[in-house]
Design a protein around this motif. Structure first.
Motif, PDB file in Angstrom:
ATOM      1  N   ALA A 137       0.813  -1.287  -0.038  1.00  0.00           N
ATOM      2  CA  ALA A 137      -0.061   0.116   0.054  1.00  0.00           C
ATOM      3  C   ALA A 137       1.066   1.244  -0.013  1.00  0.00           C
ATOM      4  CB  ALA A 137      -0.843  -0.069   1.170  1.00  0.00           C
ATOM      5  N   PHE A 138       0.394   2.463  -0.571  1.00  0.00           N
ATOM      6  CA  PHE A 138       1.129   3.513  -0.626  1.00  0.00           C
ATOM      7  C   PHE A 138       0.178   4.826  -0.495  1.00  0.00           C
ATOM      8  CE2 PHE A 138       0.356   3.676  -5.003  1.00  0.00           C
ATOM      9  CZ  PHE A 138       0.294   4.973  -5.310  1.00  0.00           C
ATOM     10  N   GLU A 139       0.838   5.787  -0.243  1.00  0.00           N
ATOM     11  CA  GLU A 139       0.230   6.999  -0.121  1.00  0.00           C
ATOM     12  C   GLU A 139       0.939   8.241  -0.806  1.00  0.00           C
ATOM     13  OE1 GLU A 139      -3.071   8.483   0.330  1.00  0.00           O
ATOM     14  OE2 GLU A 139      -3.622   6.681   0.345  1.00  0.00           O
ATOM     15  N   THR A 140       0.428   9.121  -1.916  1.00  0.00           N
ATOM     16  CA  THR A 140       1.317  10.256  -2.442  1.00  0.00           C
ATOM     17  C   THR A 140       0.885  11.546  -1.389  1.00  0.00           C
ATOM     18  OG1 THR A 140       1.674   9.310  -4.464  1.00  0.00           O
ATOM     19  CG2 THR A 140       2.021  11.561  -4.201  1.00  0.00           C
ATOM     20  N   LEU A 141       1.742  12.234  -0.801  1.00  0.00           N
ATOM     21  CA  LEU A 141       1.143  13.268   0.139  1.00  0.00           C
ATOM     22  C   LEU A 141       2.291  14.502  -0.432  1.00  0.00           C
ATOM     23  CD1 LEU A 141       2.284  10.586   2.164  1.00  0.00           C
ATOM     24  CD2 LEU A 141       0.670  12.055   3.652  1.00  0.00           C
ATOM     25  N   ARG A 142       1.761  15.676   0.210  1.00  0.00           N
ATOM     26  CA  ARG A 142       2.548  16.854  -0.107  1.00  0.00           C
ATOM     27  C   ARG A 142       2.594  17.738   1.554  1.00  0.00           C
ATOM     28  NH1 ARG A 142       1.728  20.844  -5.502  1.00  0.00           N
ATOM     29  NH2 ARG A 142       3.493  22.128  -4.861  1.00  0.00           N
ATOM     30  N   ALA A 143       3.844  18.117   1.570  1.00  0.00           N
ATOM     31  CA  ALA A 143       3.918  18.985   2.720  1.00  0.00           C
ATOM     32  C   ALA A 143       4.315  20.230   1.990  1.00  0.00           C
ATOM     33  CB  ALA A 143       5.446  18.425   3.360  1.00  0.00           C
ATOM     34  N   TYR A 144       3.503  21.284   2.882  1.00  0.00           N
ATOM     35  CA  TYR A 144       3.781  22.598   2.640  1.00  0.00           C
ATOM     36  C   TYR A 144       4.237  23.394   3.835  1.00  0.00           C
ATOM     37  CZ  TYR A 144       0.524  21.693  -1.548  1.00  0.00           C
ATOM     38  OH  TYR A 144      -0.195  21.294  -2.413  1.00  0.00           O
ATOM     39  N   GLY A 145       5.209  24.174   3.747  1.00  0.00           N
ATOM     40  CA  GLY A 145       5.572  24.852   4.910  1.00  0.00           C
ATOM     41  C   GLY A 145       5.916  23.781   6.104  1.00  0.00           C
ATOM     42  N   GLY A 146       6.415  22.545   5.719  1.00  0.00           N
ATOM     43  CA  GLY A 146       6.646  21.628   6.811  1.00  0.00           C
ATOM     44  C   GLY A 146       5.425  20.960   7.202  1.00  0.00           C
ATOM     45  N   THR A 147       4.233  21.257   6.756  1.00  0.00           N
ATOM     46  CA  THR A 147       3.059  20.762   7.320  1.00  0.00           C
ATOM     47  C   THR A 147       2.431  19.655   6.346  1.00  0.00           C
ATOM     48  OG1 THR A 147       2.265  22.635   8.643  1.00  0.00           O
ATOM     49  CG2 THR A 147       0.512  20.974   7.878  1.00  0.00           C
ATOM     50  N   VAL A 148       2.066  18.562   6.706  1.00  0.00           N
ATOM     51  CA  VAL A 148       1.728  17.452   5.673  1.00  0.00           C
ATOM     52  C   VAL A 148       0.146  17.835   5.581  1.00  0.00           C
ATOM     53  CG1 VAL A 148       1.255  15.015   5.292  1.00  0.00           C
ATOM     54  CG2 VAL A 148       3.353  15.865   6.204  1.00  0.00           C
ATOM     55  N   LEU A 149      -0.238  18.212   4.374  1.00  0.00           N
ATOM     56  CA  LEU A 149      -1.541  18.560   3.995  1.00  0.00           C
ATOM     57  C   LEU A 149      -2.552  17.226   4.233  1.00  0.00           C
ATOM     58  CD1 LEU A 149      -3.566  20.914   3.311  1.00  0.00           C
ATOM     59  CD2 LEU A 149      -3.299  20.007   0.912  1.00  0.00           C
ATOM     60  N   ASP A 150      -3.563  17.250   5.237  1.00  0.00           N
ATOM     61  CA  ASP A 150      -4.667  16.209   4.932  1.00  0.00           C
ATOM     62  C   ASP A 150      -4.068  14.856   5.579  1.00  0.00           C
ATOM     63  OD1 ASP A 150      -6.617  18.000   4.177  1.00  0.00           O
ATOM     64  OD2 ASP A 150      -6.240  17.654   2.167  1.00  0.00           O
ATOM     65  N   TRP A 151      -3.178  14.888   6.614  1.00  0.00           N
ATOM     66  CA  TRP A 151      -2.643  13.579   6.932  1.00  0.00           C
ATOM     67  C   TRP A 151      -3.553  12.737   7.201  1.00  0.00           C
ATOM     68  CZ3 TRP A 151       0.436   9.827   6.898  1.00  0.00           C
ATOM     69  CH2 TRP A 151       0.588   9.139   7.927  1.00  0.00           C
ATOM     70  N   ALA A 152      -4.566  13.256   8.105  1.00  0.00           N
ATOM     71  CA  ALA A 152      -5.728  12.260   8.781  1.00  0.00           C
ATOM     72  C   ALA A 152      -6.450  11.514   7.471  1.00  0.00           C
ATOM     73  CB  ALA A 152      -6.625  12.867   9.592  1.00  0.00           C
ATOM     74  N   ALA A 153      -6.699  12.216   6.426  1.00  0.00           N
ATOM     75  CA  ALA A 153      -7.434  11.709   5.179  1.00  0.00           C
ATOM     76  C   ALA A 153      -6.495  10.748   4.697  1.00  0.00           C
ATOM     77  CB  ALA A 153      -7.682  12.678   4.586  1.00  0.00           C
ATOM     78  N   HIS A 154      -5.378  11.203   4.550  1.00  0.00           N
ATOM     79  CA  HIS A 154      -4.290   9.998   3.949  1.00  0.00           C
ATOM     80  C   HIS A 154      -4.075   8.805   4.731  1.00  0.00           C
ATOM     81  CE1 HIS A 154      -2.826  12.263   0.371  1.00  0.00           C
ATOM     82  NE2 HIS A 154      -2.826  13.429   1.147  1.00  0.00           N
ATOM     83  N   ARG A 155      -4.080   8.979   6.133  1.00  0.00           N
ATOM     84  CA  ARG A 155      -3.921   7.937   6.967  1.00  0.00           C
ATOM     85  C   ARG A 155      -5.028   6.926   6.964  1.00  0.00           C
ATOM     86  NH1 ARG A 155      -4.263  10.366  12.195  1.00  0.00           N
ATOM     87  NH2 ARG A 155      -6.414   9.690  12.065  1.00  0.00           N
TER      88      ARG A 155
END
Length: 289
Positions: A34-52
């Motif tokens: 399984a994998f997720e592609t995420l994006r960090a903006y200013g050191g914050t991972v956007l929508d981490w809860a949704a990705h998790r």
């Protein structure tokens, strides 16, 4: 970012040259991961809860009980960003079933392989610039989206052959391949969700069909509704997109990317696409910067 990139492999920060997994790993052998592609903006991972949550959904679909908590996984991502001195970044988190006896049948005892990979991406939000060079050239392809009954559409697994076959049809002559389902209704891009605008209405293929429920897709739908735009999720033949007033793609990396042309027919963005792009930038700005 330092030239000496490091990776997070099985709980350890290691130099790029040492970032390896076993050839017997089921993620390599079978795409059993399984994998997720995420994006960090200013050191914050956007929508981490949704990705998790989506990652756990994929693992549940694979019956992959990796035993790692969301906080443990998030800590590894944060460690990777810090180790590579990155605040604005692409992040990929992968969990495989690890090494097991050389049989197709998965075993219940799992020693997972967990890899976090990051690379720099430009700043987002109101002061950011798109990571794409221009509107996307898109083509409908013959490869069909794997039906949900065969492989759960909401599962993001390492087995990406469906998208690879779709992109291979392009032969380098377009940016994205648009796949339809077995009934001929347009589903999604190889790595993106589709939106189009018709008479001011924002339309997108329904996730009740064979469509990955993209997290950027969900955000765009929420922003559209909050802005008072009419939104419709349904089933559409490719001709409906070709007759649209505007069209765009979404994914975590591209955010919103206008479709310049589809099958040689000029589409482009427009006022609704521009408005939603602005709202998305404002959303990123308020959450992350």
């Amino acid at each position: 970012m330092s030239d000496d990139r490091v990776y997070h492999v099985d709980g350890e920060l290691v130099p790029e040259a040492e970032a390896t997994v076993s050839v017997d790993d089921r993620g390599f052998r079978y795409g059993d991961a399984a994998f997720e592609t995420l994006r960090a903006y200013g050191g914050t991972v956007l929508d981490w809860a949704a990705h998790r949550e989506r990652l756990e959904g994929t693992c549940d679909a694979l019956s992959l009980e990796h035993g790692l908590s969301g906080s443990e996984l998030r800590d590894r991502i944060d460690e990777m960003l810090a180790a590579n001195d990155l605040a604005d970044a692409y992040v990929r988190l992968s969990i495989t079933r690890g090494v097991q006896p050389g049989k197709l049948t998965p075993q219940p005892e799992v020693d997972p392989t967990v890899v976090v990979y990051v690379k720099p991406l430009p700043r987002g939000g109101l002061e950011g610039d798109p990571v794409w060079d221009g509107p996307a050239t898109v083509r409908n392809v013959e490869t069909r989206r794997i039906p949900d009954a065969a492989l759960p559409s909401g599962a993001k697994t390492h087995n990406y052959l469906n998208g690879i076959l779709a992109r291979a049809e392009l032969e380098g002559e377009a940016d994205e391949a648009l796949l339809s389902d077995l009934e001929g209704n347009v589903a999604e891009g190889a790595t993106s969700n589709l939106f189009f605008v018709r008479d001011g209405r924002v339309c997108t293929p329904t996730t009740d069909g064979d469509v990955l429920p993209g997290i950027t897709r969900r955000t765009v739908l929420e922003l559209a509704r909050e802005a008072g735009l009419e939104v419709e999720a349904g089933s559409y033949e490719p001709a409906a997109v070709l007759e649209a007033d505007e069209a765009f793609l979404t994914n975590r990396t591209w955010e919103l990317r206008p479709i310049g042309s589809l099958d040689g027919v000029e589409l482009g963005g427009g006022p609704v696409t521009d408005r939603l792009s602005r709202l998305y930038d404002e959303h990123v700005e308020s959450v992350c910067y």
